[in-house]
Design an enzyme around this catalytic site. Structure first.
Site, PDB file in Angstrom:
ATOM      1  N   THR A 146      -5.308  37.895 -10.201  1.00  0.00           N
ATOM      2  CA  THR A 146      -6.470  37.288  -9.392  1.00  0.00           C
ATOM      3  C   THR A 146      -6.171  37.342  -8.030  1.00  0.00           C
ATOM      4  O   THR A 146      -5.136  36.811  -7.625  1.00  0.00           O
ATOM      5  CB  THR A 146      -6.811  35.912  -9.689  1.00  0.00           C
ATOM      6  OG1 THR A 146      -7.139  36.017 -11.320  1.00  0.00           O
ATOM      7  CG2 THR A 146      -7.853  35.384  -8.808  1.00  0.00           C
ATOM      8  N   LYS A 186      -8.683  41.232 -10.206  1.00  0.00           N
ATOM      9  CA  LYS A 186      -9.858  40.289  -9.945  1.00  0.00           C
ATOM     10  C   LYS A 186     -10.100  39.819  -8.835  1.00  0.00           C
ATOM     11  O   LYS A 186      -9.106  38.952  -8.397  1.00  0.00           O
ATOM     12  CB  LYS A 186     -10.020  39.254 -11.091  1.00  0.00           C
ATOM     13  CG  LYS A 186     -11.265  38.580 -11.359  1.00  0.00           C
ATOM     14  CD  LYS A 186     -11.424  37.820 -12.315  1.00  0.00           C
ATOM     15  CE  LYS A 186     -10.825  36.531 -12.325  1.00  0.00           C
ATOM     16  NZ  LYS A 186     -11.183  35.395 -13.225  1.00  0.00           N
ATOM     17  N   LYS A 207     -11.734  37.264  -6.106  1.00  0.00           N
ATOM     18  CA  LYS A 207     -12.686  36.019  -6.199  1.00  0.00           C
ATOM     19  C   LYS A 207     -13.419  36.209  -4.665  1.00  0.00           C
ATOM     20  O   LYS A 207     -12.781  36.720  -3.762  1.00  0.00           O
ATOM     21  CB  LYS A 207     -11.604  34.808  -5.793  1.00  0.00           C
ATOM     22  CG  LYS A 207     -11.050  34.421  -6.974  1.00  0.00           C
ATOM     23  CD  LYS A 207     -11.706  33.648  -8.169  1.00  0.00           C
ATOM     24  CE  LYS A 207     -11.065  33.167  -9.382  1.00  0.00           C
ATOM     25  NZ  LYS A 207     -11.952  32.648 -10.148  1.00  0.00           N
ATOM     26  N   ASP A 267     -15.134  38.128  -9.284  1.00  0.00           N
ATOM     27  CA  ASP A 267     -15.534  36.653  -9.688  1.00  0.00           C
ATOM     28  C   ASP A 267     -16.135  35.753  -8.800  1.00  0.00           C
ATOM     29  O   ASP A 267     -15.360  35.801  -7.820  1.00  0.00           O
ATOM     30  CB  ASP A 267     -14.403  36.044 -10.299  1.00  0.00           C
ATOM     31  CG  ASP A 267     -14.621  34.624 -10.922  1.00  0.00           C
ATOM     32  OD1 ASP A 267     -15.755  34.266 -10.931  1.00  0.00           O
ATOM     33  OD2 ASP A 267     -13.935  34.061 -11.462  1.00  0.00           O
ATOM     34  N   GLU A 317     -18.487  38.675 -12.475  1.00  0.00           N
ATOM     35  CA  GLU A 317     -18.261  37.528 -13.221  1.00  0.00           C
ATOM     36  C   GLU A 317     -19.255  36.252 -12.476  1.00  0.00           C
ATOM     37  O   GLU A 317     -18.832  36.220 -11.465  1.00  0.00           O
ATOM     38  CB  GLU A 317     -16.816  37.103 -13.591  1.00  0.00           C
ATOM     39  CG  GLU A 317     -16.549  35.807 -14.199  1.00  0.00           C
ATOM     40  CD  GLU A 317     -15.179  35.555 -14.558  1.00  0.00           C
ATOM     41  OE1 GLU A 317     -14.957  34.460 -15.190  1.00  0.00           O
ATOM     42  OE2 GLU A 317     -14.322  36.380 -14.251  1.00  0.00           O
ATOM     43  N   ASP A 321     -19.335  33.263 -17.354  1.00  0.00           N
ATOM     44  CA  ASP A 321     -18.290  32.275 -17.398  1.00  0.00           C
ATOM     45  C   ASP A 321     -18.917  30.783 -17.517  1.00  0.00           C
ATOM     46  O   ASP A 321     -19.064  30.311 -18.500  1.00  0.00           O
ATOM     47  CB  ASP A 321     -17.249  32.458 -16.160  1.00  0.00           C
ATOM     48  CG  ASP A 321     -16.184  31.439 -16.435  1.00  0.00           C
ATOM     49  OD1 ASP A 321     -15.745  30.811 -17.528  1.00  0.00           O
ATOM     50  OD2 ASP A 321     -15.400  31.326 -15.485  1.00  0.00           O
ATOM     51  N   LYS A 343     -12.922  30.767 -22.591  1.00  0.00           N
ATOM     52  CA  LYS A 343     -11.746  30.093 -22.219  1.00  0.00           C
ATOM     53  C   LYS A 343     -11.566  28.504 -23.147  1.00  0.00           C
ATOM     54  O   LYS A 343     -12.484  28.045 -23.371  1.00  0.00           O
ATOM     55  CB  LYS A 343     -12.037  29.521 -20.538  1.00  0.00           C
ATOM     56  CG  LYS A 343     -12.013  30.557 -19.680  1.00  0.00           C
ATOM     57  CD  LYS A 343     -12.254  30.000 -18.253  1.00  0.00           C
ATOM     58  CE  LYS A 343     -12.171  31.132 -17.198  1.00  0.00           C
ATOM     59  NZ  LYS A 343     -12.614  30.583 -15.809  1.00  0.00           N
TER      60      LYS A 343
END
Length: 380
Positions: free
Chosen positions: A149, A174, A176, A203, A231, A256, A280
């Site tokens: 991330t 990924k 953010k 994300d 996401e 998510d 998760k």
């Protein structure tokens, strides 16, 4: 409290319960700040839960502390030592792990607290069976790939971070995003840094409206930046908006925060709201409901990615074992989203899963392979 670990009140749970839960609060500094659209943190706060049986065997689980799940350290400890201990014991002192897991899955306690107890019970069950947890769950592979991330930042900083992780062997990053700045410039910088053959994910952590998400995703697509997925671009409760984004762009949308339960998943399926779901354990409440969620998703043709909160190797090890169980015989699936443990300066336990670059290596000892809690270290 002694050495940072809660001391259990005397007499709790009867004189000699067949399964005894103990909650350990931990705070561990991160190697760098973790920044998303909704928070910034420099430490991991978590509660590790140990379940011990009458023969002295232990299983371990984790409850990550997060505003997303509403879990607090005090709340998780009270839940573990109170209602969840009572549920574990309520089988008449038999120590029946399957029955205890069913009772935990039906509890109304916070999902993160249920996760910790559920995973600890699974770890103990695998140890009793003499199997590593991933094999106990039906997995065949002890190596699971993860992404890395990149915290919210500007194009130049994102490019530097992406290049560094690419050089370290991460083939999937990924990014953010928040609602500030130019997302096209950010993603173009990352793509240039990692090259054409790496996977790039976004994300947004609910940062955009549906119209904003459609505009920026379409602009990135038009710019030729190849994205693997986006996401949770819109708020969790905006099902119509999520469905609109999914139908308006070419890039797969991963839900998510919108999906915690099988009921949520059925709503997603009925609305055609996303092509994939991030499962998760801290949202589902552990391995038992996570496996049901994954089975339901796959039966409906919904892709599954296994993710994590900011967690230590205790939670990551359980999630990676779950990912192994989903991987099938080949194990050749996409990288999971399980880099949480890489952000910690030090692990809170000895034994268990470990990282080697972008690979999580699961212990082949019975259960998770965790041997003991390390003495809590002061923050630095």
């Amino acid at each position: 409290m002694k050495d940072g670990v809660p001391v259990l009140p005397s007499g709790r749970g009867g004189s000699n319960p067949a399964l005894l839960l103990t909650a350990h609060a931990v705070t561990i500094p991160l190697v760098r700040p973790f920044v998303t659209a909704v928070r910034r943190t420099t430490v991991l706060e978590s509660v590790l839960v140990e379940v011990r049986d009458a023969e002295g065997r232990s299983g371990w689980g984790e409850a990550p502390i997060s505003a997303v799940t509403g879990a607090t350290t005090a709340g998780v400890i009270a839940s573990v030592h109170g209602p969840l201990q009572t549920l574990v014991e309520s089988g008449g002192g038999s120590g029946d792990l399957s029955a205890a897991l069913s009772r935990i899955a039906g509890s109304d306690e916070r999902s993160a607290a249920r996760m910790a107890v559920d995973c600890a019970l699974h770890d103990l069950a695998a140890r009793r069976a003499g199997l590593p947890l991933y094999r106990y769950l039906g997995g065949r592979h002890n190596r699971i790939l993860t992404d890395m991330t990149l915290s919210v930042d500007g194009p130049a900083a994102l490019a530097r971070a992406a290049a560094s992780h690419r050089a370290a062997g991460f083939d999937c990053v990924k990014v953010k995003l928040d609602a500030h700045g130019d997302p096209v410039a950010k993603l173009r910088a990352v793509r240039n840094a990692v090259g054409a053959d790496a996977r790039v994910r976004i994300d947004a952590n609910q940062a955009f409206t549906a119209d904003e998400a459609i505009r920026f995703i379409t602009a990135i697509e038009d710019d030729g930046v190849d994205l693997e997925l986006v996401e949770q671009p819109v708020p969790a409760g905006d099902w119509d908006g999520l469905a609109r984004v999914t139908s308006a762009v070419r890039t797969p949308i991963l839900a998510d925060e919108s999906v915690w339960t099988v009921k949520d998943l059925h709503r997603l399926i009925d609305a055609g709201a996303a092509a994939m779901v991030n499962i998760k354990l801290a949202k589902t409440g552990g391995l038992t409901p996570a496996m049901e969620l994954a089975s339901t998703a796959r039966a409906a043709g919904i892709g599954v990615l296994v993710g994590c909160m900011m967690e230590s190797g205790v939670g990551i090890g359980a999630a990676a074992a779950f990912a192994s169980a989903l991987a099938g015989e080949s194990g050749a699936e996409v990288p999971q989203d399980l880099d949480g443990g890489l952000w910690l300066r030090e692990p809170p336990v000895d034994g268990g899963s470990r990282y080697s670059g972008s690979t999580i290596i699961l212990d082949d000892a019975p259960g998770t392979g965790i041997t003991r809690l390390r003495k809590p270290q002061p923050q630095r």
